[in-house]
Scaffold this motif. Structure first.
Motif, PDB file in Angstrom:
ATOM      1  N   SER A  48       0.842  -1.192   0.000  1.00 29.16           N
ATOM      2  CA  SER A  48       0.000   0.000   0.000  1.00 29.16           C
ATOM      3  C   SER A  48       0.881   1.247   0.000  1.00 29.16           C
ATOM      4  O   SER A  48       1.567   1.537   0.974  1.00 29.16           O
ATOM      5  CB  SER A  48      -0.915  -0.001   1.237  1.00 29.16           C
ATOM      6  N   ARG A  50       1.496   5.431  -1.975  1.00 30.94           N
ATOM      7  CA  ARG A  50       1.134   6.522  -2.861  1.00 30.94           C
ATOM      8  C   ARG A  50       2.426   7.086  -3.438  1.00 30.94           C
ATOM      9  O   ARG A  50       3.493   6.946  -2.843  1.00 30.94           O
ATOM     10  CB  ARG A  50       0.356   7.604  -2.097  1.00 30.94           C
ATOM     11  N   ALA A 191      -5.023   3.957   4.361  1.00 35.93           N
ATOM     12  CA  ALA A 191      -5.024   2.788   3.485  1.00 35.93           C
ATOM     13  C   ALA A 191      -5.301   1.551   4.324  1.00 35.93           C
ATOM     14  O   ALA A 191      -4.936   1.479   5.502  1.00 35.93           O
ATOM     15  CB  ALA A 191      -3.681   2.657   2.771  1.00 35.93           C
ATOM     16  N   ARG A 192      -6.012   0.573   3.735  1.00 32.65           N
ATOM     17  CA  ARG A 192      -6.355  -0.694   4.373  1.00 32.65           C
ATOM     18  C   ARG A 192      -7.437  -0.538   5.439  1.00 32.65           C
ATOM     19  O   ARG A 192      -7.746  -1.484   6.152  1.00 32.65           O
ATOM     20  CB  ARG A 192      -5.109  -1.389   4.947  1.00 32.65           C
ATOM     21  N   ASP A 233     -11.617  -3.020  -0.817  1.00 31.43           N
ATOM     22  CA  ASP A 233     -10.855  -3.657  -1.886  1.00 31.43           C
ATOM     23  C   ASP A 233     -11.139  -3.001  -3.235  1.00 31.43           C
ATOM     24  O   ASP A 233     -10.228  -2.829  -4.061  1.00 31.43           O
ATOM     25  CB  ASP A 233     -11.187  -5.151  -1.964  1.00 31.43           C
ATOM     26  N   ASP A 236      -9.132   0.188  -3.278  1.00 32.61           N
ATOM     27  CA  ASP A 236      -7.691  -0.050  -3.270  1.00 32.61           C
ATOM     28  C   ASP A 236      -7.173  -0.634  -4.580  1.00 32.61           C
ATOM     29  O   ASP A 236      -6.034  -0.397  -4.967  1.00 32.61           O
ATOM     30  CB  ASP A 236      -7.312  -0.988  -2.120  1.00 32.61           C
ATOM     31  N   THR A 237      -7.988  -1.407  -5.271  1.00 34.15           N
ATOM     32  CA  THR A 237      -7.527  -2.037  -6.510  1.00 34.15           C
ATOM     33  C   THR A 237      -7.781  -1.176  -7.737  1.00 34.15           C
ATOM     34  O   THR A 237      -7.525  -1.617  -8.845  1.00 34.15           O
ATOM     35  CB  THR A 237      -8.202  -3.407  -6.708  1.00 34.15           C
ATOM     36  N   VAL A 239      -6.578   2.218  -7.894  1.00 34.93           N
ATOM     37  CA  VAL A 239      -5.822   3.442  -7.645  1.00 34.93           C
ATOM     38  C   VAL A 239      -5.627   4.195  -8.948  1.00 34.93           C
ATOM     39  O   VAL A 239      -5.760   5.407  -9.021  1.00 34.93           O
ATOM     40  CB  VAL A 239      -4.450   3.117  -7.002  1.00 34.93           C
ATOM     41  N   SER A 278      -7.084   8.203   2.915  1.00 36.78           N
ATOM     42  CA  SER A 278      -7.283   7.348   1.750  1.00 36.78           C
ATOM     43  C   SER A 278      -8.757   7.226   1.371  1.00 36.78           C
ATOM     44  O   SER A 278      -9.102   7.232   0.199  1.00 36.78           O
ATOM     45  CB  SER A 278      -6.705   5.956   2.028  1.00 36.78           C
ATOM     46  N   LYS A 279      -9.614   7.117   2.406  1.00 37.54           N
ATOM     47  CA  LYS A 279     -11.042   6.916   2.163  1.00 37.54           C
ATOM     48  C   LYS A 279     -11.845   7.701   3.200  1.00 37.54           C
ATOM     49  O   LYS A 279     -11.367   7.957   4.305  1.00 37.54           O
ATOM     50  CB  LYS A 279     -11.395   5.433   2.259  1.00 37.54           C
TER      51      LYS A 279
END
Length: 365
Positions: A48, A50, A191-192, A233, A236-237, A239, A278-279
């Motif tokens: 993970s 950036r 992230a995650r 997911d 994250d997949t 990006v 990230s989110k």
């Protein structure tokens, strides 16, 4: 030279506050050490991360990630293992045999690269920050004098990283606070799925609905948590690609109305290279009619003012025709703006936009 160096140091601190400046700074630094380009990478784990780069390396690095080379790249782990408080050349911590035979170096040499100097920094968010400057393979390793020059700038890079990290946290807190004022529980995730910042309303959902676990945010109901993991997911997949939005219905509980949990990527200026954001998780009660104002909507999704106004009016139940008449614009213009809004929010239907912004209806399966 002294004047040029002073301008460079100033530009490093400017980039800490204005993330869009990093590619220019990386390019300038690289040229000053006879390099071909620079890369800045922040990672919470090997999987993970950036990144940003000088413009001339951007296409190569996109390919580097897309084709799986980043997943087997030995540089970050080897550089971190040296525990060296300065820049170090790859030819100093890899053997000649490794440089000649590792597939990652084969890829780099196919692009005319293959020699670099890099350093690892740490910031309070827990990220490992890597600055790396590449040199053409045919020009040989980066000179010792160039490494000494980079080392003289490393304290400035470290302070800029610390400043940028703190600014990133402040922006995350500001996002959750703006939503609190609208009566919406919200949290910013790393992230995650680990919690980075949350407002008081979000915290009241713990531990009945949500658990803030060390690994990631987790929902008490297993079925909902599986949907949430799927949303993590999905973001994250992708990006490099379209934004993904996940809306998850949460049934009513004891003393609690039904809710919709919206999971969206943090996009645009809100997610710079040093920010751990990230989110964004926004919780909207189903019986709530309030819709965030246009400024908040614009900030969340990087919309133009016109797009944000259209999004708000549509979320309030107005039709394209009514919005066009009220604004004095054509229906075609409003439809094009709405299409852009759907693209930026990662949604496919107008009804999903209404659900995302107001929670007035459960999303369709």
């Amino acid at each position: 030279m002294a004047e040029e160096l002073s301008e460079l140091v100033s530009s490093i601190y400017e980039a800490a506050a204005v993330p869009e400046r990093w590619p220019v700074v990386l390019g300038t630094l690289s040229r000053m050490v006879d390099g071909v380009g620079g890369i800045l990478r922040t990672a919470t784990s090997p999987e993970s991360f950036r990144w940003t780069s000088s413009p001339n390396l951007h296409a190569d690095f996109v390919e580097f990630i897309r084709d799986g080379w980043a997943a087997i790249n030995p540089r970050p782990a080897r550089l971190a293992a040296t525990n060296h408080a300065g820049f170090i050349r790859d030819n100093d911590h890899f053997t000649a045999d490794e440089l000649d035979n590792h597939p990652v170096y084969g890829f780099l040499r196919s692009k005319g690269l293959g020699y670099a100097a890099g350093t690892v920094l740490s910031v309070p968010s827990g990220d490992a920050i890597t600055f790396s400057f590449e040199k053409h393979y045919l020009d040989g390793p980066i000179a010792v004098e160039a490494v000494e020059f980079l080392d003289s700038l490393r304290p400035h890079l470290a302070r800029a990283a610390l400043l940028a990290s703190r600014l990133g946290l402040e922006r995350a807190l500001a996002m959750t606070e703006a939503l609190r004022k609208l009566g919406l529980p919200a949290a910013v995730l790393k992230a995650r799925g680990k919690v980075y910042a949350a407002n008081e309303l979000f915290e009241t959902l713990m531990p009945d609905v949500i658990h803030d676990q060390p690994s990631r945010l987790k929902f008490s109901e297993p079925a909902i948590d599986r949907l949430f993991m799927g949303g993590l997911d999905a973001i994250d997949t992708h990006v490099v690609g379209p934004l993904r939005v996940c809306s998850i219905p949460v049934p009513a509980g004891a003393g609690r109305v039904p809710m919709i949990v919206h999971l969206v990527p943090v996009s645009g200026n809100a997610q710079d290279i040093f920010s751990a954001a990230s989110k964004l998780v926004i919780v909207t009660p189903v019986d709530r009619g309030a819709v965030p104002n246009a400024e908040v909507i614009a900030g969340l999704f990087d919309l133009t003012p016109a797009e944000a106004r259209v999004a708000r009016e549509i979320a309030l139940g107005e039709t394209v025709e009514k919005v066009a008449r009220a604004s004095g614009l054509s229906r075609v213009t409003i439809r094009n703006q709405l299409k852009s809004v759907l693209g930026k929010t990662g949604l496919g239907r107008q009804s999903d936009l209404v659900a995302l912004l107001s929670g007035s209806a459960l999303p369709k399966p």
